[in-house]
Design a protein around this motif. Sequence first.
Motif, PDB file in Angstrom:
ATOM      1  N   PRO A 197       0.798  -1.241   0.000  1.00 60.30           N
ATOM      2  CA  PRO A 197       0.000   0.000   0.000  1.00 60.30           C
ATOM      3  C   PRO A 197       0.827   1.286   0.000  1.00 60.30           C
ATOM      4  N   SER A 198       1.864   1.349   0.819  1.00 55.73           N
ATOM      5  CA  SER A 198       2.663   2.580   0.862  1.00 55.73           C
ATOM      6  C   SER A 198       3.501   2.741  -0.402  1.00 55.73           C
ATOM      7  N   ASP A 199       3.972   1.632  -0.981  1.00 51.69           N
ATOM      8  CA  ASP A 199       4.692   1.705  -2.254  1.00 51.69           C
ATOM      9  C   ASP A 199       3.821   2.341  -3.335  1.00 51.69           C
ATOM     10  N   THR A 200       2.624   1.817  -3.482  1.00 54.88           N
ATOM     11  CA  THR A 200       1.756   2.282  -4.573  1.00 54.88           C
ATOM     12  C   THR A 200       1.259   3.702  -4.318  1.00 54.88           C
ATOM     13  N   GLU A 201       1.131   4.075  -3.045  1.00 51.42           N
ATOM     14  CA  GLU A 201       0.754   5.462  -2.732  1.00 51.42           C
ATOM     15  C   GLU A 201       1.800   6.433  -3.268  1.00 51.42           C
ATOM     16  N   LEU A 202       3.057   6.151  -3.009  1.00 50.75           N
ATOM     17  CA  LEU A 202       4.133   7.033  -3.456  1.00 50.75           C
ATOM     18  C   LEU A 202       4.265   7.043  -4.972  1.00 50.75           C
ATOM     19  N   LEU A 203       4.149   5.883  -5.588  1.00 47.57           N
ATOM     20  CA  LEU A 203       4.269   5.813  -7.047  1.00 47.57           C
ATOM     21  C   LEU A 203       3.098   6.503  -7.735  1.00 47.57           C
ATOM     22  N   GLU A 230       7.417 -10.675  -9.585  1.00 46.17           N
ATOM     23  CA  GLU A 230       6.021 -10.866  -9.986  1.00 46.17           C
ATOM     24  C   GLU A 230       5.044 -10.157  -9.065  1.00 46.17           C
ATOM     25  N   ARG A 231       5.460  -9.812  -7.853  1.00 47.21           N
ATOM     26  CA  ARG A 231       4.572  -9.110  -6.926  1.00 47.21           C
ATOM     27  C   ARG A 231       4.317  -7.662  -7.347  1.00 47.21           C
ATOM     28  N   TYR A 232       5.126  -7.146  -8.256  1.00 48.82           N
ATOM     29  CA  TYR A 232       5.054  -5.726  -8.615  1.00 48.82           C
ATOM     30  C   TYR A 232       4.325  -5.475  -9.936  1.00 48.82           C
ATOM     31  N   VAL A 233       3.660  -6.478 -10.440  1.00 47.50           N
ATOM     32  CA  VAL A 233       3.078  -6.402 -11.787  1.00 47.50           C
ATOM     33  C   VAL A 233       2.166  -5.200 -11.976  1.00 47.50           C
ATOM     34  N   ASP A 234       1.341  -4.868 -10.982  1.00 46.84           N
ATOM     35  CA  ASP A 234       0.390  -3.774 -11.166  1.00 46.84           C
ATOM     36  C   ASP A 234       0.844  -2.460 -10.526  1.00 46.84           C
ATOM     37  N   TYR A 235       2.129  -2.336 -10.214  1.00 44.79           N
ATOM     38  CA  TYR A 235       2.641  -1.078  -9.674  1.00 44.79           C
ATOM     39  C   TYR A 235       2.590   0.004 -10.759  1.00 44.79           C
ATOM     40  N   PRO A 236       2.162   1.223 -10.415  1.00 47.24           N
ATOM     41  CA  PRO A 236       2.061   2.300 -11.415  1.00 47.24           C
ATOM     42  C   PRO A 236       3.411   2.959 -11.690  1.00 47.24           C
ATOM     43  N   ALA A 237       4.295   2.229 -12.345  1.00 49.03           N
ATOM     44  CA  ALA A 237       5.656   2.707 -12.591  1.00 49.03           C
ATOM     45  C   ALA A 237       5.915   2.888 -14.074  1.00 49.03           C
ATOM     46  N   SER A 238       6.885   3.737 -14.400  1.00 52.77           N
ATOM     47  CA  SER A 238       7.257   3.982 -15.792  1.00 52.77           C
ATOM     48  C   SER A 238       8.199   2.921 -16.327  1.00 52.77           C
ATOM     49  N   ALA A 239       9.030   2.337 -15.447  1.00 48.80           N
ATOM     50  CA  ALA A 239       9.991   1.314 -15.857  1.00 48.80           C
ATOM     51  C   ALA A 239      10.387   0.482 -14.635  1.00 48.80           C
ATOM     52  N   PHE A 240      10.901  -0.718 -14.905  1.00 51.56           N
ATOM     53  CA  PHE A 240      11.255  -1.639 -13.831  1.00 51.56           C
ATOM     54  C   PHE A 240      12.675  -2.158 -14.011  1.00 51.56           C
ATOM     55  N   ASN A 241      13.322  -2.430 -12.869  1.00 52.33           N
ATOM     56  CA  ASN A 241      14.673  -2.989 -12.842  1.00 52.33           C
ATOM     57  C   ASN A 241      14.741  -4.001 -11.701  1.00 52.33           C
ATOM     58  N   TRP A 242      15.379  -5.137 -11.930  1.00 49.45           N
ATOM     59  CA  TRP A 242      15.482  -6.178 -10.907  1.00 49.45           C
ATOM     60  C   TRP A 242      16.706  -7.033 -11.219  1.00 49.45           C
ATOM     61  N   ASP A 243      17.013  -7.958 -10.339  1.00 48.96           N
ATOM     62  CA  ASP A 243      18.157  -8.845 -10.535  1.00 48.96           C
ATOM     63  C   ASP A 243      17.740  -9.999 -11.452  1.00 48.96           C
ATOM     64  N   CYS A 244      18.066  -9.859 -12.720  1.00 46.70           N
ATOM     65  CA  CYS A 244      17.698 -10.888 -13.705  1.00 46.70           C
ATOM     66  C   CYS A 244      18.394 -12.213 -13.423  1.00 46.70           C
ATOM     67  N   HIS A 245      19.610 -12.139 -12.919  1.00 38.88           N
ATOM     68  CA  HIS A 245      20.434 -13.336 -12.813  1.00 38.88           C
ATOM     69  C   HIS A 245      20.097 -14.193 -11.604  1.00 38.88           C
ATOM     70  N   ARG A 246      19.681 -13.571 -10.503  1.00 41.54           N
ATOM     71  CA  ARG A 246      19.367 -14.364  -9.311  1.00 41.54           C
ATOM     72  C   ARG A 246      17.878 -14.696  -9.174  1.00 41.54           C
ATOM     73  N   THR A 247      17.014 -13.955  -9.857  1.00 42.27           N
ATOM     74  CA  THR A 247      15.588 -14.299  -9.840  1.00 42.27           C
ATOM     75  C   THR A 247      15.220 -15.251 -10.975  1.00 42.27           C
ATOM     76  N   GLY A 248      16.064 -15.283 -12.022  1.00 42.40           N
ATOM     77  CA  GLY A 248      15.761 -16.128 -13.174  1.00 42.40           C
ATOM     78  C   GLY A 248      14.775 -15.498 -14.142  1.00 42.40           C
ATOM     79  N   LEU A 249      14.353 -14.258 -13.867  1.00 43.57           N
ATOM     80  CA  LEU A 249      13.428 -13.561 -14.760  1.00 43.57           C
ATOM     81  C   LEU A 249      14.243 -12.695 -15.714  1.00 43.57           C
TER      82      LEU A 249
END
Length: 331
Positions: A197-203, A230-249
């Motif tokens: 909730p607080s994440d999406t409020e700020l975004l 996958e938990r961030y799918v509906d976050y209102p963000a312009s772009a996303f960055n994550w650890d591709c190598h350790r999450t396997g995504l």
Amino acid sequence: MEKGNVIVNKIKRMENFFHQEKTDCVPVGFWCHFPDEYTVEQHIQAHVDFYQQTDMDIVKIMDDSWNYLATAELGIQKASDWRHIRLSGRDCRQYQAMETIMRGVLERVGDDAMVFPTLWSPFKMASFACRHGDAEFMEHCREEPHSVLQGITAIADMLCEWTRGYLETGVHGIYYSAQFSEPTRFTQSEWEKLVKPSDTELLSLIRNARKYSIVHICGEDDHGFVSSPERYVDYPASAFNWDCHRTGLTLEKGKKLFGAPVIGGVDNHGAFVSGTNEQASKAIDAALQTIEGKVGFMLGADCTIPFEMPLKHISGAVVAARRFGEGTMNR
């Protein structure tokens, strides 16, 4: 920079990236933490030097306020203390230092490239308040989640005030460091009640201000650097960055998952950081080959890179991305 009859600049390149439109080449952005002992003026100059020496497409301002974090003086000793916290809004050293750094960086390079200050998530800011750190904070979350949530709400209110102030400086958006999605911390249900909730409020505040937001999905080293993108799918963000190598995504799968532009592709624990120039170059070429000629992709690392790593590896990545662009822009 001119290519044929098309005038290309870094701000336009990034605008096209965010809008998933064709760019003349793959945009590039890497970032690192700077030494704790730097003064505000040294932080300004370090950011400007890092940008100018590497020729990247974006300036990401780090928040290295480790010695004067706004939540570090809360004196949290037990879980129930979270119900009674008092924060100073913009009237604190952390906010004022960041605003000064932003204005200094904007004055020197703001006409040339987009500038994004870092904003820690409410949960990350809360973890700084516990004397025994992250582990103690997690104990509080398990013991009295409702008390912790009251504290998180207060911190989120402060960060909303900070965000408005950041955006008033003229920065192009916010780099939002989203935390605490490691599967070893919370179940999906717990995370949705406590963290989201607080994440999406700020975004949402950033989006409503018509500014860009980059969500970095961070996995801490104590949790193997593994987050839950996958938990961030509906976050209102312009772009996303994550650890591709350790999450396997992978970046490609992540772009489909989020339906938004993505940043990354380079392992910040791999050859790009610690290898020879040749090994770093091969790592960059491998990453570029998966995203060249496609819209909505930006070359970057899974997370921050070391301050001590060779700048030549970063500037080499920029040169390689521009070279790939020359070969693909007319396809």
